[in-house]
Design a protein around this motif. Structure first.
Motif, short mmCIF file in Angstrom:
data_model
loop_
_atom_site.label_atom_id
_atom_site.label_comp_id
_atom_site.label_asym_id
_atom_site.label_seq_id
_atom_site.Cartn_x
_atom_site.Cartn_y
_atom_site.Cartn_z
N UNK A 1 30.63 106.14 48.00
CA UNK A 1 29.60 105.45 48.78
C UNK A 1 29.21 104.21 48.01
N UNK A 2 28.81 103.16 48.71
CA UNK A 2 28.44 101.92 48.03
C UNK A 2 26.97 101.87 47.63
N UNK A 3 26.16 102.81 48.14
CA UNK A 3 24.73 102.79 47.84
C UNK A 3 24.43 103.56 46.56
N UNK A 4 23.80 102.89 45.61
CA UNK A 4 23.48 103.52 44.32
C UNK A 4 22.58 104.74 44.50
N UNK A 5 21.59 104.64 45.40
CA UNK A 5 20.67 105.76 45.63
C UNK A 5 21.40 106.99 46.15
N UNK A 6 22.36 106.79 47.03
CA UNK A 6 23.15 107.91 47.57
C UNK A 6 23.96 108.57 46.46
N UNK A 7 24.64 107.76 45.66
CA UNK A 7 25.46 108.29 44.57
C UNK A 7 24.58 109.05 43.57
N UNK A 8 23.45 108.49 43.25
CA UNK A 8 22.52 109.15 42.31
C UNK A 8 22.06 110.50 42.87
N UNK A 46 33.82 101.36 50.45
CA UNK A 46 34.89 102.28 50.84
C UNK A 46 36.19 101.55 51.13
N UNK A 47 36.13 100.42 51.79
CA UNK A 47 37.36 99.70 52.10
C UNK A 47 38.05 99.20 50.83
N UNK A 48 37.28 98.72 49.86
CA UNK A 48 37.86 98.29 48.58
C UNK A 48 38.46 99.49 47.85
N UNK A 49 37.76 100.62 47.91
CA UNK A 49 38.28 101.84 47.28
C UNK A 49 39.63 102.23 47.92
N UNK A 50 39.68 102.25 49.26
CA UNK A 50 40.90 102.66 49.95
C UNK A 50 42.07 101.72 49.67
N UNK A 51 41.79 100.44 49.46
CA UNK A 51 42.85 99.47 49.15
C UNK A 51 43.56 99.83 47.85
#
Length: 179
Positions: free
Chosen positions: A73-80, A100-105
């Motif tokens: 996930x790109x949101x820091x709060x979600x990851x935390x 997510x798109x950068x990750x999938x690449x």
């Protein structure tokens, strides 16, 4: 949100109100896992949870015995929040803060199940880019599934590797498989 089945059945998880999320409803989640239960042994699979949000889907997999779960996930709060919840319950969930798109690449990690729950306001082009990248980069293991959650207003039937969809209220799960 609550965990429906498994080791942590009936546990409630309360996410902070300031997270930019729309968690999958309990009814839709229960229906999804009824489908998956017929195809997979949860303790034998690798799961990639894209646009993980609160981690709702990942907690369900962990509760059912999945030992290899990665949330992106790109949101820091979600990851935390996911990290804190996983630690609290000793769940085997790893996290990556990334678009997510950068990750999938760039991803090379293969999974049995890839679950994606992008924002419902994505364009159909953005939604279609998810299966496109997953299959172009061969991120599914043999007999794996990509599941994309979206609203009933999004049509994914023309996306590559589309297999079928299941609707639950306003939620739709579209399933994609290698051909």
């Amino acid at each position: 949100m609550r965990i429906i089945s498994g080791l942590y059945k009936s546990r409630k998880i309360i996410a902070p109100k300031n997270l930019p999320v729309r968690p999958t409803t309990d009814m839709a989640k229960e229906s999804l896992f009824n489908i998956l239960n017929n195809h997979f042994y949860f303790d034998d699979i690798k799961v990639l949870d894209l646009f993980a949000g609160t981690g709702n889907i990942s907690y369900e997999f962990a509760s059912r015995g999945t030992e290899d779960i990665l949330c992106v996930d790109q949101d820091f709060g979600c990851i935390k929040f996911i990290k804190q919840t996983a630690e609290k319950f000793s769940m085997p969930i790893s996290t990556i803060k990334s678009d997510v798109f950068k990750y999938l690449e760039k991803a090379t990690l293969k999974s049995d199940i890839i679950f994606a729950d992008p924002p419902y306001n994505f364009t159909e082009e953005q939604f279609s880019k998810i299966p496109e990248l997953v299959f172009k980069n061969e991120l599914l293991l043999e007999n794996g599934l990509l599941i994309v959650e979206h609203s009933k207003h999004t049509d994914m039937t023309k996306s590559s590797h589309y297999s079928y969809s299941k609707s639950y209220g306003g939620n739709v799960f579209s399933f994609f498989e290698s051909t």
